[in-house]
Design a protein around this motif. Structure first.
Motif, mmCIF file in Angstrom:
data_model
loop_
_atom_site.group_PDB
_atom_site.id
_atom_site.type_symbol
_atom_site.label_atom_id
_atom_site.label_comp_id
_atom_site.label_asym_id
_atom_site.label_seq_id
_atom_site.Cartn_x
_atom_site.Cartn_y
_atom_site.Cartn_z
ATOM 1 N N ASP A 114 -48.855 -11.922 -13.544
ATOM 2 C CA ASP A 114 -49.017 -10.916 -14.583
ATOM 3 C C ASP A 114 -49.790 -11.443 -15.793
ATOM 4 N N VAL A 115 -50.076 -12.746 -15.804
ATOM 5 C CA VAL A 115 -50.675 -13.386 -16.975
ATOM 6 C C VAL A 115 -52.186 -13.547 -16.812
ATOM 7 N N THR A 116 -52.893 -13.204 -17.863
ATOM 8 C CA THR A 116 -54.310 -13.519 -17.982
ATOM 9 C C THR A 116 -54.451 -14.475 -19.161
ATOM 10 N N LEU A 117 -55.161 -15.569 -18.937
ATOM 11 C CA LEU A 117 -55.472 -16.510 -20.017
ATOM 12 C C LEU A 117 -56.940 -16.357 -20.380
ATOM 13 N N LEU A 118 -57.223 -16.311 -21.661
ATOM 14 C CA LEU A 118 -58.597 -16.270 -22.142
ATOM 15 C C LEU A 118 -58.734 -17.255 -23.288
ATOM 16 N N ASN A 119 -59.946 -17.717 -23.503
ATOM 17 C CA ASN A 119 -60.225 -18.610 -24.628
ATOM 18 C C ASN A 119 -61.312 -17.995 -25.490
ATOM 19 N N ILE A 120 -61.131 -18.121 -26.803
ATOM 20 C CA ILE A 120 -62.123 -17.638 -27.753
ATOM 21 C C ILE A 120 -63.261 -18.653 -27.826
ATOM 22 N N LEU A 121 -64.471 -18.145 -27.824
ATOM 23 C CA LEU A 121 -65.660 -18.996 -27.876
ATOM 24 C C LEU A 121 -66.257 -19.003 -29.280
ATOM 25 N N GLN A 127 -57.430 -25.251 -27.261
ATOM 26 C CA GLN A 127 -56.157 -25.582 -27.895
ATOM 27 C C GLN A 127 -55.341 -24.330 -28.235
ATOM 28 N N ALA A 128 -55.983 -23.174 -28.221
ATOM 29 C CA ALA A 128 -55.283 -21.950 -28.605
ATOM 30 C C ALA A 128 -55.657 -20.790 -27.683
ATOM 31 N N PRO A 129 -55.192 -20.836 -26.422
ATOM 32 C CA PRO A 129 -55.530 -19.762 -25.489
ATOM 33 C C PRO A 129 -54.853 -18.444 -25.863
ATOM 34 N N LEU A 130 -55.482 -17.366 -25.465
ATOM 35 C CA LEU A 130 -54.875 -16.046 -25.579
ATOM 36 C C LEU A 130 -54.104 -15.802 -24.295
ATOM 37 N N VAL A 131 -52.840 -15.428 -24.427
ATOM 38 C CA VAL A 131 -51.985 -15.145 -23.280
ATOM 39 C C VAL A 131 -51.758 -13.640 -23.266
ATOM 40 N N ILE A 132 -52.145 -12.996 -22.165
ATOM 41 C CA ILE A 132 -52.017 -11.545 -22.051
ATOM 42 C C ILE A 132 -51.144 -11.212 -20.859
ATOM 43 N N ASN A 133 -50.126 -10.377 -21.091
ATOM 44 C CA ASN A 133 -49.334 -9.836 -19.993
ATOM 45 C C ASN A 133 -50.062 -8.582 -19.523
ATOM 46 N N LYS A 134 -50.672 -8.648 -18.334
ATOM 47 C CA LYS A 134 -51.465 -7.536 -17.810
ATOM 48 C C LYS A 134 -50.623 -6.289 -17.548
ATOM 49 N N LYS A 135 -49.339 -6.480 -17.258
ATOM 50 C CA LYS A 135 -48.474 -5.329 -16.973
ATOM 51 C C LYS A 135 -48.156 -4.527 -18.231
ATOM 52 N N THR A 136 -47.953 -5.223 -19.342
ATOM 53 C CA THR A 136 -47.539 -4.538 -20.573
ATOM 54 C C THR A 136 -48.656 -4.444 -21.610
ATOM 55 N N ASN A 137 -49.766 -5.150 -21.368
ATOM 56 C CA ASN A 137 -50.872 -5.243 -22.323
ATOM 57 C C ASN A 137 -50.420 -5.791 -23.677
ATOM 58 N N SER A 138 -49.424 -6.659 -23.632
ATOM 59 C CA SER A 138 -49.013 -7.365 -24.849
ATOM 60 C C SER A 138 -49.615 -8.766 -24.795
ATOM 61 N N ALA A 139 -49.892 -9.323 -25.977
ATOM 62 C CA ALA A 139 -50.591 -10.608 -26.010
ATOM 63 C C ALA A 139 -50.225 -11.384 -27.254
ATOM 64 N N ARG A 140 -50.521 -12.675 -27.190
ATOM 65 C CA ARG A 140 -50.414 -13.542 -28.366
ATOM 66 C C ARG A 140 -51.306 -14.747 -28.143
ATOM 67 N N GLN A 141 -51.680 -15.358 -29.249
ATOM 68 C CA GLN A 141 -52.438 -16.599 -29.162
ATOM 69 C C GLN A 141 -51.436 -17.736 -29.205
ATOM 70 N N LEU A 142 -51.497 -18.587 -28.204
ATOM 71 C CA LEU A 142 -50.591 -19.717 -28.073
ATOM 72 C C LEU A 142 -51.273 -20.956 -28.645
ATOM 73 N N ILE A 143 -50.621 -21.630 -29.577
ATOM 74 C CA ILE A 143 -51.179 -22.854 -30.153
ATOM 75 C C ILE A 143 -50.545 -24.037 -29.423
ATOM 76 N N LEU A 144 -51.357 -24.780 -28.682
ATOM 77 C CA LEU A 144 -50.859 -25.907 -27.899
ATOM 78 C C LEU A 144 -50.777 -27.162 -28.762
ATOM 79 N N THR A 145 -49.709 -27.927 -28.566
ATOM 80 C CA THR A 145 -49.579 -29.204 -29.255
ATOM 81 C C THR A 145 -49.316 -30.281 -28.210
ATOM 82 N N GLY A 146 -49.661 -31.504 -28.531
ATOM 83 C CA GLY A 146 -49.428 -32.610 -27.614
ATOM 84 C C GLY A 146 -50.263 -32.537 -26.349
ATOM 85 N N THR A 147 -51.449 -31.947 -26.433
ATOM 86 C CA THR A 147 -52.347 -31.861 -25.281
ATOM 87 C C THR A 147 -53.685 -32.499 -25.655
ATOM 88 N N PRO A 148 -54.509 -32.802 -24.669
ATOM 89 C CA PRO A 148 -55.837 -33.359 -24.978
ATOM 90 C C PRO A 148 -56.842 -32.279 -25.397
#
Length: 144
Positions: free
Chosen positions: A89-96, A110-131
């Motif tokens: 149900d998840v779509t990941l996108l990155n802002i360019l 570092q900050a992918p957009l996470v979209i629930n395709k079923k509900t069309n709800s989304a948020r930008q996830l800020i990743l920490t501790g990653t390369p």
């Protein structure tokens, strides 16, 4: 409904095409509703267009088109907030950050957009501790 867009002029969209960021996108907290618009003759890049602000549109892409090993752990708070039930149900996108020349365009991994395709709800996830960083070269990744 008809909306004015940054890259596509006036567009007719359906209510079911509206993606809702309940907290907005960091830096654009008052912007809650967007839609994804394809660019002509292109299946890799999209415009994430604000419904209410014609000049606000982010160029986004599916990270796996460029970064095959991209690995994101979606935290429990995001899963709960977006009511995600299945990985499919998840779509990941990155802002360019589009550059001139286009070959110098970068992706914010570092900050992918996470979209629930079923509900069309989304948020930008800020990743920490990653390369991952906010400016990964798109085309160097594709050549590697």
């Amino acid at each position: 409904m008809k909306i004015e867009t940054k890259y596509h002029g006036e567009k007719e969209i359906k209510n079911e095409d509206i993606i809702t960021f309940s907290s907005g996108i960091p830096g654009f907290e008052s912007e809650k509703e967007f839609t994804l618009l394809s660019f002509p003759d292109n299946d890799v890049f999209y415009a994430l267009q604000s419904i209410s602000t014609p000049s606000l549109s982010f160029v986004v892409t599916d990270p796996f088109s460029f970064f095959i090993d991209y690995n994101v752990q979606i935290d429990d708070a995001t899963i709960e907030a977006l009511s995600i039930e299945k990985e499919e149900d998840v779509t990941l996108l990155n802002i360019l950050t589009v550059r001139d020349p286009f070959e110098e365009t970068t992706a914010n991994l570092q900050a992918p957009l996470v979209i629930n395709k079923k509900t069309n709800s989304a948020r930008q996830l800020i990743l920490t501790g990653t390369p991952y960083e906010t400016r990964h070269s798109l085309f160097q990744a594709k050549e590697a």
